[in-house]
Design an enzyme around this catalytic site. Structure first.
Site, mmCIF file in Angstrom:
data_model
loop_
_atom_site.group_PDB
_atom_site.id
_atom_site.type_symbol
_atom_site.label_atom_id
_atom_site.label_comp_id
_atom_site.label_asym_id
_atom_site.label_seq_id
_atom_site.Cartn_x
_atom_site.Cartn_y
_atom_site.Cartn_z
ATOM 1 N N LYS A 239 6.175 -8.195 -23.828
ATOM 2 C CA LYS A 239 5.581 -7.182 -22.954
ATOM 3 C C LYS A 239 6.349 -5.873 -23.042
ATOM 4 C CE LYS A 239 2.842 -5.348 -20.013
ATOM 5 N NZ LYS A 239 1.547 -4.865 -20.554
ATOM 6 N N LYS B 299 -5.994 -3.253 -29.279
ATOM 7 C CA LYS B 299 -6.348 -4.364 -28.372
ATOM 8 C C LYS B 299 -6.864 -5.555 -29.164
ATOM 9 C CE LYS B 299 -4.533 -3.570 -25.554
ATOM 10 N NZ LYS B 299 -3.820 -2.344 -25.679
ATOM 11 N N GLU C 248 -4.124 -7.296 -31.447
ATOM 12 C CA GLU C 248 -2.977 -7.978 -30.824
ATOM 13 C C GLU C 248 -3.378 -9.234 -30.066
ATOM 14 O OE1 GLU C 248 -0.667 -5.880 -27.887
ATOM 15 O OE2 GLU C 248 -2.389 -4.755 -27.199
ATOM 16 N N GLY D 48 0.831 -1.205 0.000
ATOM 17 C CA GLY D 48 0.000 0.000 0.000
ATOM 18 C C GLY D 48 0.859 1.245 0.000
ATOM 19 N N HIS E 14 -11.873 9.168 -47.484
ATOM 20 C CA HIS E 14 -10.637 9.423 -48.254
ATOM 21 C C HIS E 14 -9.926 8.136 -48.606
ATOM 22 C CE1 HIS E 14 -11.117 13.720 -47.506
ATOM 23 N NE2 HIS E 14 -11.523 13.357 -46.302
HETATM 24 C C1 AGP Z 1 0.010 -2.563 -26.023
HETATM 25 O O1 AGP Z 1 -1.031 -3.439 -25.623
HETATM 26 C C2 AGP Z 1 1.300 -3.313 -26.326
HETATM 27 N N1 AGP Z 1 1.677 -4.164 -25.268
HETATM 28 C C3 AGP Z 1 2.402 -2.365 -26.815
HETATM 29 O O2 AGP Z 1 1.868 -1.565 -27.846
HETATM 30 C C4 AGP Z 1 2.991 -1.413 -25.744
HETATM 31 O O3 AGP Z 1 2.030 -0.454 -25.372
HETATM 32 C C5 AGP Z 1 4.204 -0.711 -26.363
HETATM 33 O O4 AGP Z 1 5.168 -1.690 -26.692
HETATM 34 C C6 AGP Z 1 4.824 0.336 -25.426
HETATM 35 O O5 AGP Z 1 5.245 -0.290 -24.259
HETATM 36 P P1 AGP Z 1 5.658 0.655 -23.007
HETATM 37 O O6 AGP Z 1 4.425 1.403 -22.594
HETATM 38 O O7 AGP Z 1 6.131 -0.298 -21.955
HETATM 39 O O8 AGP Z 1 6.735 1.585 -23.474
#
Ligand code: AGP
Length: 611
Positions: free
Chosen positions: A606, A488, A491, A104, A507
């Site tokens: 990630k 979202k 991916e 916390g 366009h």
């Molecule tokens: C988003 O869902 C992805 N995991 C990816 O676009 C991510 O936001 C991007 O690689 C940036 O990562 P960061 O915010 O850790 O810099």
């Protein structure tokens, strides 16, 4: 997110504590430690890095050390909030009489610390937790329950704690306010933890403390009191999760868990940073006075992916409310195109991980060009946080799922606070500032209202599972939502989803519209809605199925779409958050129904630490 484990009973405590910490590793952490009691006092061992580092340190103690035969102790994995990840900042924090671990944020730790320093206390760490530990010590007169009870009445903020004293080996004091504590009820023993995953191996009988509960535990004896109303009775319940599910808090995927964490995460992001009286935000980590803010000419935001989409909201809100130039750039583009930057620019690097290579490179380029550079980062002590040297930590807790959800909404909440700070250093009145503060404080409530619609959203998602391509369209503040909603979906479901400004359809992209190309249209009440309704008509006229993200009760919008998800009515800069949560849930259920690997999608990491 920090993890807590405690044990009191007949067995050796250390192995149970270590195994419990390992069960909590999924929560993300940067250091670990434990403390045990024995007739010879309290023994503490801590290590930066993984639990394995702590195990190595324990192994250095001889077989006859209390670490190997004590039958009561507490342990912790730390997710840094106050102070970088170091051994000194790791928990437990202790005096020579008591030891304590904490989850916390103690909001008034600075005032408490000053008082303790005036009493002669010396501090070894930069944490708010050490302040709490020494506060307990300052009230300790041989009764640890009384000392903790008294200390907690001085505390503002949130806590989940486990504490013990040298004079009462085998006794654990645990308490919670805003950060969970669960007691695993065993035969002559009790396992304490911050979540069930550390308990489930030993027992499935669990007592969940309520806010302001405090409990004294020794072996299998558990006495629970409320700081408000004295003795209370808390019934044990059966934990029916599998160990793997327990790590996800009972959710099928980390992504869904993190979607549901958003009300609390946003609360943590704004906690202690909203000044309703003065109608402004307090972002001490920026290190910028109102005068400094007034002297800046432009806000430049750099990021990638979801962070880039959040940056768009920051651009719009800053120009909209502060009346200064603001722009957002893809970090890789920024670093290579020789941008025009000067000392009157604030370059804000947004990154959940704080390790994204392109964003880090943009930070260095902005620094070399003489800009004032700050970070908007979730991971404390990450490279971008360290290299910018100033900024705002999200305090969103670790985000495990590759698809970013709570980081986005917390980034938006923070960017609205930055816009407010700029605005109040210029033409925004205190009255309008208070309105803005109230809107930011209401974001968790808006999210909860959308989360309550999950079942309805899942039913809508079923109708879109079969498609292989999809447009997301929006205008103004809803354009970043369209971009994030499309990201979202693409991916985690592998559907080719494209976010577009609604006005862009004519366009070119409209050539793609046909029955097999549905459109998600952000058509909330506010500026741009009528034009977007016109775009919806264009889509329908070309046989595209339309899912409207609309304001609750908007019958006109309902009549124009094939399916809809309703969002609580609010101004559009705030509506970004609930509308995005709706699209997070939409993407999640489409991907779930398609049987996708939601938490670890193919080809993705990630944190993209390479160019
Ligand atoms: C988003 O869902 C992805 N995991 C990816 O676009 C991510 O936001 C991007 O690689 C940036 O990562 P960061 O915010 O850790 O810099």
């Amino acid at each position: 997110m920090c993890g807590i484990v405690g044990y009191t009973g007949k067995k050796a405590a250390a192995p149970i504590l270590i195994n419990g910490l390992k069960r909590l590793e999924y929560r993300g952490y940067d250091s670990a430690g434990l403390a045990v009691t024995s007739p010879d006092g309290i023994f503490v061992e801590k290590a930066k890095g993984k639990v394995s580092e702590l195990v190595n340190k324990l192994a250095e103690h001889g077989e006859d050390s209390p670490f190997h035969d004590s039958s009561s102790g507490i342990a912790h994995t730390r997710w840094a909030t106050h102070g970088p990840p170091t051994t000194e900042n790791a928990h437990p924090h202790a005096s020579d009489r008591i030891a304590l671990v904490h989850n916390g944020i103690i909001e008034n730790y600075k005032a408490l610390k000053a008082n303790l320093v005036s009493q002669g206390y010396k501090f070894l760490s930069q944490t708010d937790t050490e302040v709490l530990a020494l506060l307990v010590d300052s009230y300790y007169e041989g009764d640890i329950l009384q000392a903790v009870t008294t200390a907690l009445k001085d505390v503002e903020g949130t806590y989940g704690i486990a504490c013990m004293s040298q004079d009462e080996p085998g006794v654990l004091i645990v308490a919670r306010r805003g950060s969970p504590i669960v007691l695993g009820v065993g035969d002559g023993e009790t396992i304490v933890a911050s979540d069930a995953s550390a308990i489930i191996k030993h027992t499935r009988q669990a007592i969940y403390l309520d806010d302001n509960d405090i409990a004294k535990i020794q072996g299998g004896d558990i006495d629970i009191m409320s700081l408000d109303s004295g003795i209370v009775s808390r019934e044990a319940s059966e934990i029916d999760w599998s160990p793997d599910a327990a790590e996800k808090g009972g959710y099928e995927h980390y992504m869904l868990k993190e979607i549901y964490e958003q009300p609390d995460a946003i609360e943590n992001t704004i906690r202690g940073r909203m000044d309703m009286e003065r109608g402004t935000a307090m972002l001490g980590g920026l290190g910028l006075s109102p005068r400094d803010m007034a002297d800046l000419n432009r806000l430049v935001i750099v990021g990638c992916g979801t962070s880039l989409n959040a940056g768009l909201v920051g651009e719009f809100a800053t120009e909209d409310f502060a009346g200064i130039c603001a722009e957002v750039e893809q970090a890789a583009e920024f670093r290579y195109r020789n941008p025009i930057i000067n000392s009157k620019d604030l370059v804000l690097a947004i990154s959940q991980s704080g390790e994204t290579a392109d964003t880090l490179a943009a930070v260095r380029e902005a620094t070399d060009k003489g800009a004032l550079v700050a970070g908007l980062v979730n991971v404390v002590g990450s490279t971008i946080a360290r290299e910018t040297g100033r900024g705002v930590y999200l305090h969103a807790g670790p985000e495990i799922s590759v698809a970013s959800t709570k980081a986005f909404t917390c980034q938006v909440a923070t960017l609205l606070m930055v816009a407010l700070k700029f605005a109040r250093s210029r033409r925004m009145s205190v009255v309008n500032g208070r309105t803005f503060v109230q809107e930011i404080k209401n974001l968790p409530n808006l999210v909860k209202q959308v989360l309550a619609k999950e079942q309805q959203i899942a039913e809508v998602a079923e109708r879109y599972v079969k498609y292989e391509k999809m447009f997301f369209i929006g205008r103004g503040y809803m354009y970043p939502v369209a971009m994030e909603g499309a990201l979202k979906l693409k991916e985690i479901s592998y559907i080719h989803a494209e976010g577009y400004h609604a006005a862009e359809l004519k366009h070119g992209p409209i050539a793609l519209l046909e029955e097999s190309m549905p459109v998600v249209a952000l058509a909330l009440k506010g500026p741009g809605k009528e034009k977007t309704i016109g775009n919806i008509k264009e889509c329908s006229a070309r046989d595209a199925r339309v899912l409207g993200i609309i304001t609750e009760g908007d019958e006109e919008a309902k009549s124009e779409v094939d399916d809809f998800i309703e969002i609580p009515e609010c101004r559009l800069h705030a509506a970004v958050v609930p509308a995005t949560v709706a699209l997070q849930l939409f993407a999640y259920h489409v991907a779930r129904l398609r049987g996708c690997a939601i938490d670890q999608p193919r080809n993705l990491a990630k944190s993209v630490t390479v160019e």
